[in-house]
Design a protein around this motif. Sequence first.
Motif, PDB file in Angstrom:
ATOM      1  N   HIS A  28       0.838  -1.200   0.000  1.00 59.58           N
ATOM      2  CA  HIS A  28       0.000   0.000   0.000  1.00 59.58           C
ATOM      3  C   HIS A  28       0.876   1.255   0.000  1.00 59.58           C
ATOM      4  N   PHE A  29       0.503   2.214  -0.822  1.00 63.30           N
ATOM      5  CA  PHE A  29       1.208   3.495  -0.784  1.00 63.30           C
ATOM      6  C   PHE A  29       0.163   4.601  -0.775  1.00 63.30           C
ATOM      7  N   LEU A  30       0.559   5.762  -0.316  1.00 65.26           N
ATOM      8  CA  LEU A  30      -0.401   6.859  -0.214  1.00 65.26           C
ATOM      9  C   LEU A  30      -0.461   7.624  -1.522  1.00 65.26           C
ATOM     10  N   ASP A  31      -1.654   7.675  -2.091  1.00 66.18           N
ATOM     11  CA  ASP A  31      -1.875   8.391  -3.340  1.00 66.18           C
ATOM     12  C   ASP A  31      -2.257   9.834  -2.984  1.00 66.18           C
ATOM     13  N   TRP A  32      -1.212  10.654  -2.835  1.00 62.15           N
ATOM     14  CA  TRP A  32      -1.449  12.020  -2.325  1.00 62.15           C
ATOM     15  C   TRP A  32      -2.384  12.819  -3.221  1.00 62.15           C
ATOM     16  N   ALA A  33      -2.331  12.543  -4.534  1.00 61.22           N
ATOM     17  CA  ALA A  33      -3.185  13.315  -5.443  1.00 61.22           C
ATOM     18  C   ALA A  33      -4.661  12.989  -5.213  1.00 61.22           C
ATOM     19  N   ASN A  34      -4.916  11.859  -4.570  1.00 62.66           N
ATOM     20  CA  ASN A  34      -6.300  11.431  -4.351  1.00 62.66           C
ATOM     21  C   ASN A  34      -6.693  11.523  -2.871  1.00 62.66           C
ATOM     22  N   GLN A  35      -5.943  12.304  -2.109  1.00 62.53           N
ATOM     23  CA  GLN A  35      -6.250  12.402  -0.674  1.00 62.53           C
ATOM     24  C   GLN A  35      -7.619  13.059  -0.479  1.00 62.53           C
ATOM     25  N   PRO A  36      -8.487  12.438   0.321  1.00 64.71           N
ATOM     26  CA  PRO A  36      -9.824  13.016   0.509  1.00 64.71           C
ATOM     27  C   PRO A  36      -9.785  14.309   1.314  1.00 64.71           C
ATOM     28  N   ARG A  37     -10.701  15.206   1.004  1.00 64.99           N
ATOM     29  CA  ARG A  37     -10.759  16.447   1.780  1.00 64.99           C
ATOM     30  C   ARG A  37     -11.233  16.106   3.202  1.00 64.99           C
ATOM     31  N   ALA A 255     -45.321  14.588  19.913  1.00 66.03           N
ATOM     32  CA  ALA A 255     -45.938  13.265  19.711  1.00 66.03           C
ATOM     33  C   ALA A 255     -45.318  12.522  18.532  1.00 66.03           C
ATOM     34  N   ALA A 256     -44.885  13.258  17.518  1.00 62.40           N
ATOM     35  CA  ALA A 256     -44.315  12.594  16.333  1.00 62.40           C
ATOM     36  C   ALA A 256     -43.367  13.553  15.641  1.00 62.40           C
ATOM     37  N   ALA A 257     -42.522  12.992  14.763  1.00 59.76           N
ATOM     38  CA  ALA A 257     -41.621  13.833  13.962  1.00 59.76           C
ATOM     39  C   ALA A 257     -42.228  14.002  12.574  1.00 59.76           C
ATOM     40  N   PRO A 258     -41.799  15.020  11.837  1.00 62.90           N
ATOM     41  CA  PRO A 258     -42.227  15.110  10.442  1.00 62.90           C
ATOM     42  C   PRO A 258     -41.721  13.885   9.682  1.00 62.90           C
ATOM     43  N   PRO A 259     -42.336  13.549   8.544  1.00 70.20           N
ATOM     44  CA  PRO A 259     -41.860  12.368   7.800  1.00 70.20           C
ATOM     45  C   PRO A 259     -40.410  12.550   7.342  1.00 70.20           C
ATOM     46  N   VAL A 260     -39.685  11.439   7.283  1.00 75.42           N
ATOM     47  CA  VAL A 260     -38.269  11.487   6.867  1.00 75.42           C
ATOM     48  C   VAL A 260     -38.198  11.193   5.365  1.00 75.42           C
ATOM     49  N   GLU A 261     -38.132  12.260   4.581  1.00 71.63           N
ATOM     50  CA  GLU A 261     -38.048  12.107   3.125  1.00 71.63           C
ATOM     51  C   GLU A 261     -36.578  12.145   2.707  1.00 71.63           C
ATOM     52  N   PRO A 262     -36.252  11.552   1.536  1.00 74.32           N
ATOM     53  CA  PRO A 262     -34.873  11.715   1.039  1.00 74.32           C
ATOM     54  C   PRO A 262     -34.554  13.193   0.830  1.00 74.32           C
ATOM     55  N   LEU A 263     -33.286  13.560   1.014  1.00 81.29           N
ATOM     56  CA  LEU A 263     -32.928  14.981   0.980  1.00 81.29           C
ATOM     57  C   LEU A 263     -32.460  15.470  -0.394  1.00 81.29           C
ATOM     58  N   HIS A 264     -31.837  14.593  -1.157  1.00 84.12           N
ATOM     59  CA  HIS A 264     -31.290  14.967  -2.469  1.00 84.12           C
ATOM     60  C   HIS A 264     -30.389  16.191  -2.379  1.00 84.12           C
ATOM     61  N   LEU A 265     -29.541  16.236  -1.373  1.00 78.37           N
ATOM     62  CA  LEU A 265     -28.646  17.394  -1.227  1.00 78.37           C
ATOM     63  C   LEU A 265     -27.321  17.114  -1.921  1.00 78.37           C
ATOM     64  N   GLU A 266     -26.763  18.155  -2.515  1.00 77.80           N
ATOM     65  CA  GLU A 266     -25.452  18.005  -3.140  1.00 77.80           C
ATOM     66  C   GLU A 266     -24.372  17.999  -2.048  1.00 77.80           C
ATOM     67  N   VAL A 267     -23.455  17.041  -2.143  1.00 76.65           N
ATOM     68  CA  VAL A 267     -22.320  16.983  -1.224  1.00 76.65           C
ATOM     69  C   VAL A 267     -21.050  17.054  -2.074  1.00 76.65           C
ATOM     70  N   ALA A 268     -20.104  17.902  -1.695  1.00 80.03           N
ATOM     71  CA  ALA A 268     -18.872  18.054  -2.492  1.00 80.03           C
ATOM     72  C   ALA A 268     -18.086  16.742  -2.500  1.00 80.03           C
ATOM     73  N   PRO A 269     -17.582  16.323  -3.679  1.00 79.46           N
ATOM     74  CA  PRO A 269     -16.796  15.081  -3.721  1.00 79.46           C
ATOM     75  C   PRO A 269     -15.573  15.190  -2.810  1.00 79.46           C
ATOM     76  N   LEU A 270     -15.169  14.044  -2.256  1.00 81.41           N
ATOM     77  CA  LEU A 270     -14.037  14.048  -1.317  1.00 81.41           C
ATOM     78  C   LEU A 270     -12.710  13.991  -2.052  1.00 81.41           C
ATOM     79  N   SER A 271     -12.678  13.231  -3.150  1.00 82.01           N
ATOM     80  CA  SER A 271     -11.442  13.075  -3.925  1.00 82.01           C
ATOM     81  C   SER A 271     -11.862  12.565  -5.292  1.00 82.01           C
ATOM     82  N   SER A 272     -10.912  12.463  -6.207  1.00 80.69           N
ATOM     83  CA  SER A 272     -11.335  12.121  -7.570  1.00 80.69           C
ATOM     84  C   SER A 272     -11.910  10.709  -7.650  1.00 80.69           C
ATOM     85  N   GLU A 273     -11.395   9.788  -6.833  1.00 82.21           N
ATOM     86  CA  GLU A 273     -12.029   8.466  -6.774  1.00 82.21           C
ATOM     87  C   GLU A 273     -11.979   7.944  -5.344  1.00 82.21           C
ATOM     88  N   GLU A 274     -12.886   7.009  -5.051  1.00 83.13           N
ATOM     89  CA  GLU A 274     -12.929   6.424  -3.711  1.00 83.13           C
ATOM     90  C   GLU A 274     -12.745   4.920  -3.817  1.00 83.13           C
TER      91      GLU A 274
END
Length: 521
Positions: A28-37, A255-274
């Motif tokens: 194993h070696f560290l792929d610095w160019a692909n280091q996750p944020r 007494a209850a929570a609002p329904p839990v719907e999917p959020l469809h939120l954009e999340v910034a990619p961590l690195s070019s590949e995972e």
Amino acid sequence: MHNWSTELALTYHEETKHSYDSLYRSRHFLDWANQPRPFKLYPGLEAIPLPADLPVTQVPALLAMSHPSETTVTTPLPTLHDLAYVLLYAAGVTRRRVYPGHGEMLFRAAACTGALYHIDLYLTVCDLPGLRAGLYHFDPHDFALCQLRQGDYRHVLVEASGNDPALQEAPVIVIVGDTFWRNSWKYRARAYRHSFWDAGTILANLLAAARVRTLPAHLTLGFADAPVNALLDVDTNREVALCLVGLGAAAPLLAAAPPVEPLHLEVAPLSSEEHDYPAIRIMHAASSLESPEDAAEWRGVALETPFSPATGDLFPLCPDAVDRLPPAALEDVIRRRGSTRQFAHQPLSLTQLSNVLVRATQPIPADCLAAPGTRFNDLYLIVNAVADLPSGAYVFHPQEQALELLRPGDFRLQAGALALGQELAADASVAVFCLCDLLAVLEGFGNRGYRATQLEAGILGGRMYLAAYAQGFGASGLTFFDDDVTAFFSPHAADKSVMFLIALGYAARHRRSADAASGTS
Ligand SMILES: Cc1cc2nc3c(=O)[nH]c(=O)nc-3n(C[C@H](O)[C@H](O)[C@H](O)COP(=O)(O)O)c2cc1C
């Protein structure tokens, strides 16, 4: 149900052990160019800034780690300032350092393997002074909250926990989440251990910070995983909830929570590949609880881990009395904390070591540790330099508050070798190892007990960091050769598994400046 297929936890633990072989065979070696944020970012969401004018409390850090009976705890509804304080000192950015050619590195309040900062905190709150009910993500980079959902969702978490009484009236429930790739990039499958080590150091800080703000805090490790992850709307192959923390009191549930719907939120990619490490996913699934009923049943377990009476010499601890603890304030200690990069051979006093052990082992308010006498980890020590304590190998007897000498001798070289050949453990005054009877834990708690044991070890380690810096010396978490550590502390530790290692002592820099001050350099 997977939780009771405990061969899965044993396999995970066995396959992620470090040995000379595994290390030197590794390609194993560290792929610095692909280091996750090291931050989770939601680009489409507005940041709600947290207040920066935080209270300076001057509550001694060592007192903040004390048992509740030693401090006064009231039950106010937390303010935004309280939350900002707890978030900053648990997981905020506390130090910045510029590395020429590499840019600026943001260090956090709690130590983290590889400084990869893969743990995120989410808050589920009812209406609070200054904050509307909702689910929020804490963004340490901008010291801000991002609202993911609007409305009071605490009910979802309380239900998932099988109605854990400790969560039922908490106005704030923190969800501690982990994104595997942010740590497995460097540590591969062993990163699942780090999930809990690094959550644990954060929780050590969080519990102390909550105590300083007089907010009751309680950890819940038993919950049905699926509804909690659905609330966060995370892809559970990549990110999962590890733990819930009830903060505050006297805020009855709706007494209850609002329904839990999917959020469809954009999340910034961590690195070019995972890269995927299936062992992590398998172990997480194997330690998941399927229903609230499973969670309620899991919480009720007691773990008797009898400690054989001492046969070697016993050295009683001699900690400072609670009203005479060193006064360093929690906020100063956390701002000063950083892992020691080189230790001096300067000895600690027995009182200093006693303060570390006594404060670190104060009861942890957690569902799985509620039954009297339940604890997962035992502390084993290699003492290199502590005044009035012969050098050697020891085990800590919590009932007697004493150290039993297992084997006298100078074990600096062995300490370094056990810590993957890192001199930090050889140079430190003391190396403290957390070991557990893994078979007993798994028999009582199933695979979920593996999570709890690693987390307890992380909290103990996090508290030791704080207790060291509160007394003017340093600390560093370390990794280790698993089976060699067990062999070193055997026969006492025969059949035990190593969960954590931390080295304690004065930083070499400290000695140089002390020498300079006394004219010896
Ligand atoms: C559980 C744990 C294990 C660690 N293991 C090592 C280690 O083996 N070697 C090392 O040099 N540092 C180790 N560290 C220290 C981290 O590298 C350090 O926490 C990180 O770089 C962040 O820096 P800071 O602690 O100074 O804020 C460890 C930290 C933790 C929490």
